[in-house]
Design a protein around this motif. Structure first.
Motif, PDB file in Angstrom:
ATOM      1  N   ASN B 130     174.674  10.536  58.873  1.00 59.03           N
ATOM      2  CA  ASN B 130     173.505  11.083  59.555  1.00 59.03           C
ATOM      3  C   ASN B 130     173.027  10.211  60.707  1.00 59.03           C
ATOM      4  O   ASN B 130     171.893  10.335  61.161  1.00 59.03           O
ATOM      5  CB  ASN B 130     172.363  11.272  58.557  1.00 59.03           C
ATOM      6  CG  ASN B 130     172.693  12.353  57.555  1.00 59.03           C
ATOM      7  OD1 ASN B 130     172.895  13.512  57.923  1.00 59.03           O
ATOM      8  ND2 ASN B 130     172.810  11.973  56.304  1.00 59.03           N
ATOM      9  N   SER B 132     173.492  10.261  63.715  1.00 60.20           N
ATOM     10  CA  SER B 132     173.125  10.944  64.958  1.00 60.20           C
ATOM     11  C   SER B 132     171.635  11.252  65.009  1.00 60.20           C
ATOM     12  O   SER B 132     171.071  11.436  66.087  1.00 60.20           O
ATOM     13  CB  SER B 132     173.937  12.219  65.116  1.00 60.20           C
ATOM     14  OG  SER B 132     173.706  13.049  64.009  1.00 60.20           O
ATOM     15  N   TYR B 135     170.644   7.788  66.573  1.00 58.17           N
ATOM     16  CA  TYR B 135     171.182   7.618  67.928  1.00 58.17           C
ATOM     17  C   TYR B 135     171.973   8.878  68.305  1.00 58.17           C
ATOM     18  O   TYR B 135     173.154   8.977  68.004  1.00 58.17           O
ATOM     19  CB  TYR B 135     172.112   6.410  68.000  1.00 58.17           C
ATOM     20  CG  TYR B 135     171.411   5.102  67.721  1.00 58.17           C
ATOM     21  CD1 TYR B 135     170.626   4.498  68.700  1.00 58.17           C
ATOM     22  CD2 TYR B 135     171.552   4.476  66.488  1.00 58.17           C
ATOM     23  CE1 TYR B 135     169.979   3.305  68.438  1.00 58.17           C
ATOM     24  CE2 TYR B 135     170.907   3.288  66.220  1.00 58.17           C
ATOM     25  CZ  TYR B 135     170.120   2.706  67.199  1.00 58.17           C
ATOM     26  OH  TYR B 135     169.491   1.524  66.943  1.00 58.17           O
ATOM     27  N   PRO B 136     171.322   9.857  68.941  1.00 55.54           N
ATOM     28  CA  PRO B 136     172.012  11.119  69.239  1.00 55.54           C
ATOM     29  C   PRO B 136     173.219  10.935  70.152  1.00 55.54           C
ATOM     30  O   PRO B 136     174.193  11.651  70.058  1.00 55.54           O
ATOM     31  CB  PRO B 136     170.934  11.965  69.931  1.00 55.54           C
ATOM     32  CG  PRO B 136     169.645  11.311  69.580  1.00 55.54           C
ATOM     33  CD  PRO B 136     169.928   9.867  69.392  1.00 55.54           C
ATOM     34  N   ASN B 137     173.106   9.967  71.084  1.00 54.87           N
ATOM     35  CA  ASN B 137     174.221   9.757  71.998  1.00 54.87           C
ATOM     36  C   ASN B 137     174.686   8.316  71.942  1.00 54.87           C
ATOM     37  O   ASN B 137     173.894   7.388  71.891  1.00 54.87           O
ATOM     38  CB  ASN B 137     173.807  10.079  73.435  1.00 54.87           C
ATOM     39  CG  ASN B 137     173.657  11.568  73.628  1.00 54.87           C
ATOM     40  OD1 ASN B 137     174.586  12.332  73.373  1.00 54.87           O
ATOM     41  ND2 ASN B 137     172.462  11.982  74.030  1.00 54.87           N
ATOM     42  N   LEU B 138     176.003   8.134  71.939  1.00 53.35           N
ATOM     43  CA  LEU B 138     176.563   6.800  72.021  1.00 53.35           C
ATOM     44  C   LEU B 138     177.058   6.611  73.446  1.00 53.35           C
ATOM     45  O   LEU B 138     177.919   7.359  73.907  1.00 53.35           O
ATOM     46  CB  LEU B 138     177.738   6.653  71.044  1.00 53.35           C
ATOM     47  CG  LEU B 138     178.488   5.324  71.088  1.00 53.35           C
ATOM     48  CD1 LEU B 138     177.639   4.223  70.507  1.00 53.35           C
ATOM     49  CD2 LEU B 138     179.802   5.439  70.346  1.00 53.35           C
ATOM     50  N   ASP B 152     178.693  12.334  72.359  1.00 55.74           N
ATOM     51  CA  ASP B 152     177.830  12.979  71.371  1.00 55.74           C
ATOM     52  C   ASP B 152     178.117  12.397  69.984  1.00 55.74           C
ATOM     53  O   ASP B 152     179.227  12.497  69.476  1.00 55.74           O
ATOM     54  CB  ASP B 152     178.091  14.501  71.393  1.00 55.74           C
ATOM     55  CG  ASP B 152     177.216  15.212  70.372  1.00 55.74           C
ATOM     56  OD1 ASP B 152     176.254  14.572  69.893  1.00 55.74           O
ATOM     57  OD2 ASP B 152     177.514  16.380  70.059  1.00 55.74           O
ATOM     58  N   MET B 153     177.110  11.766  69.395  1.00 51.92           N
ATOM     59  CA  MET B 153     177.287  11.077  68.126  1.00 51.92           C
ATOM     60  C   MET B 153     177.665  12.032  67.007  1.00 51.92           C
ATOM     61  O   MET B 153     178.424  11.698  66.108  1.00 51.92           O
ATOM     62  CB  MET B 153     175.995  10.342  67.783  1.00 51.92           C
ATOM     63  CG  MET B 153     176.148   9.269  66.759  1.00 51.92           C
ATOM     64  SD  MET B 153     177.323   7.992  67.238  1.00 51.92           S
ATOM     65  CE  MET B 153     176.372   6.554  66.921  1.00 51.92           C
ATOM     66  N   ASN B 154     177.102  13.241  67.076  1.00 53.32           N
ATOM     67  CA  ASN B 154     177.363  14.235  66.031  1.00 53.32           C
ATOM     68  C   ASN B 154     178.839  14.586  65.962  1.00 53.32           C
ATOM     69  O   ASN B 154     179.422  14.733  64.888  1.00 53.32           O
ATOM     70  CB  ASN B 154     176.562  15.506  66.309  1.00 53.32           C
ATOM     71  CG  ASN B 154     175.632  15.803  65.149  1.00 53.32           C
ATOM     72  OD1 ASN B 154     175.933  15.410  64.014  1.00 53.32           O
ATOM     73  ND2 ASN B 154     174.534  16.450  65.420  1.00 53.32           N
ATOM     74  N   MET B 157     180.811  11.322  64.667  1.00 58.11           N
ATOM     75  CA  MET B 157     180.669  11.005  63.250  1.00 58.11           C
ATOM     76  C   MET B 157     181.055  12.194  62.386  1.00 58.11           C
ATOM     77  O   MET B 157     180.256  12.717  61.623  1.00 58.11           O
ATOM     78  CB  MET B 157     179.237  10.565  62.943  1.00 58.11           C
ATOM     79  CG  MET B 157     179.016   9.074  63.058  1.00 58.11           C
ATOM     80  SD  MET B 157     180.041   8.110  61.959  1.00 58.11           S
ATOM     81  CE  MET B 157     179.880   6.510  62.739  1.00 58.11           C
TER      82      MET B 157
END
Lengths: 255, 310
Positions: B130, B132, B135-138, B152-154, B157
């Motif tokens: 979870n 994201s 941190y929504p964006n890496l 996009d972290m989602n 991950m």
């Protein structure tokens, strides 16, 4: 590489926490001199030896080994520690033999001897192997190259340790009670190797309880007690005719 | 001598020479009771397991080599190997950092180890899954400049990535402690000997410290591998189709819960037994330095012309 082989210490002080182990040590050891350091335990004799090889750092005073400030460089206001590479380079010129041998148990006798030349100096393996063979032969262990330290007796291990230090071709050899951890009957074989070495003109500083060795081989003798050099002079002279009362008392106990 | 003493004690005690008679161990009633009790309990459990039809051994046999079970097993093996390898490398780094005499470096490693050992792996896994939300964006790029890209972290991950990251980071903390323990088992004299030869700290680590630390690191690492193998079952909560999740997916459909859990258990057991073999081989290899036999010389020479001892 310059062949110097001298050691100069002036007003050396060293403490471990609240305990001052070296108080105002002054030494001058000439090139090729065989110097024995004797004294009761806790007198600081091992510590001064360890300082000469950089295993301990001195708190203050001047320490010159092979004519250079050891481990530090001097500026107008202070001594600055040398970077690890420079210190390591200085250390390669000072061999150290420990009371507990400290051979690398994961390497054979031959690999132990080759470890310095190959891993530190980057010397060619074949050449180092040849050198290791010669050194093993010179300490009387020509056939033991493939043995691991655990398979050798204490006396044999110490002789390998001496050969390992010699492989670096140092100007100075330091011996920290090299025979103290040995069975009485094995002491002789290590001392024999050291006597042989003494004839070759290398500077040797030997912390020892072997008065016989000191009498026979040493040029000079230093008696230390409680962090001070109490007496220093010609080895035979000091042993037979000590001037200081403290030296007399000590020698009466050990001789 | 023998006849004299036997005459003294008792003259007639059978025809065998007293000195050659075997010595027989004492068997107490407790020992016999132990035998009987263990055998009875064993038989009891075995008959119950074999006669209770609810175990459905037929179903177990049927699914034991089912395609999705084998695929799950492969994923479990992959997760174990990958997270152990990465975890060990990271752990080695942490162990070196922890033994550094630069205080902030050792403190940083210490904090990492405390955090990751002090929280449950299961929680860590869900956390990474979870991440994201945090941190929504890496963004990868050079700090303080506009150069770089955002990911996009989602999407990054995915369950399997989260599983790998979670297991690796957790394992690193444990491996760091094991490796550091190994380092500290190497005597101070060894370090001094290496230093007095003028070895650099890197050479000292590679040639002197690590080889000597291995005998104490290997057995503990073997335990970690076995633990990790079973620990991967935790990632089933992320929906990663490893061994346990594969079994769960099947019994969710067929309601044959127990037989499918047995399938998973049997595979875990088989793999654990298989893993203990290479572990013992490795232990033998690294104990060579302390073995009594020379590496090349076939037998120990007891007397010799030059050494004159032994």
């Amino acid at each position: 590489m310059s062949t110097d082989g001298t050691i100069l210490a002036q007003k050396i002080r060293k403490s471990f926490g609240p305990k001052t182990v070296l108080k105002d040590i002054n030494l001058q050891i000439a090139s090729g001199e065989i110097c024995c350091i004797i004294g009761p335990s806790g007198s600081g004799k091992s510590t001064i030896l360890r300082c000469i090889n950089g295993l301990e750092t001195v708190d203050s005073g001047v320490l010159k080994v092979n004519g250079e400030d050891f481990g530090y460089y001097e500026t107008d206001t202070a001594y600055h520690a040398l970077p690890p590479k420079k210190l390591a380079q200085q250390r390669t010129r000072v061999g150290m033999v420990f009371q507990s041998f400290n051979l690398f148990p994961n390497m054979t006798a031959q690999e132990n001897i080759m470890s310095g030349p190959v891993l530190v100096k980057g010397q060619d393996k074949k050449q180092s192997m040849k050198q290791a063979h010669e050194l093993l032969a010179s300490v009387g262990l020509a056939r033991f190259g493939d043995y691991y330290p655990a398979q050798l007796s204490g006396g044999q291990q110490q002789r390998v340790a001496i050969a390992r230090s010699l492989a670096m071709d140092p100007e100075i050899m330091l011996f920290d009670e090299p025979t103290s951890a040995l069975d009485p009957e094995k002491v002789g074989e290590v001392l024999a190797v050291m006597k042989q070495l003494a004839k070759k003109g290398m500077t040797m500083v030997v912390v020892t309880h072997e008065m016989g060795f000191a009498r026979e081989v040493a040029d000079s003798l230093i008696f230390m007690d409680d962090g001070y050099v109490i007496e220093r002079g010609d080895a035979r002279e000091v042993l037979t005719n000590p001037k200081e009362a403290r030296t007399q008392a000590f020698l009466e106990q050990v001789l | 001598m023998v006849t004299a003493t036997s005459k003294e004690s008792k003259a007639t005690m059978g025809s065998i020479d007293a000195a050659l008679k075997p010595r027989i161990r004492l068997r107490t009633p407790k020992e016999y009771a132990g035998w009987v009790l263990s055998i009875l309990v064993g038989i009891g459990i075995l008959t119950s397991v074999l006669t209770n039809p609810n175990f459905k051994w037929g179903v177990v046999a049927q699914y034991f080599t089912h395609e999705s079970i084998l695929r799950g097993l492969m994923l479990t093996i992959f997760l174990t190997v990958a997270s152990m390898t990465l975890g060990t490398l990271l752990g080695l780094g942490l162990a070196i950092m922890r033994s550094s005499h630069v205080k902030p470096v050792s403190i940083a490693a210490n904090i990492y180890i405390t955090l990751f050992r002090g929280t449950p792996v299961l929680v860590q896994l869900i956390f990474w899954f979870n991440i994201s939300a945090l941190y929504p964006n890496l963004s990868i790029g050079i700090p303080f400049t506009n150069i770089g890209t955002a990911i996009d972290m989602n999407a990054l991950m995915a369950p399997i990535t989260a599983a790998l990251v979670g297991l690796t980071l957790n394992e690193a903390a444990y491996m760091a402690e094991i490796i550091r323990g190994g380092f500290s088992s190497v005597g101070k004299g060894q370090i001094e000997a290496a230093d007095s030869l003028g070895m650099s700290s890197g050479t000292r680590m590679r040639k002197v410290i690590i080889p000597q630390a291995m005998p104490s690191i290997i057995p503990a690492t073997g335990n970690q591998v076995i633990g990790m193998f079973k620990g991967t079952s935790l990632v089933s909560v992320l929906g990663v189709a490893e061994l346990l999740q594969s079994a769960q997916l099947i019994y969710a459909r067929t309601y044959e819960t127990i037989p499918l859990l047995l399938v998973a258990c049997l595979w875990y057991l088989v793999m654990t037994l298989l893993l203990s073999y290479p572990q013992s081989k490795l232990e033998q290899k690294y104990s060579r330095a302390t073995s009594r036999l020379p590496r090349k010389a076939k037998k120990v020479v007891l007397t010799d012309p030059e050494g004159n001892l032994r």
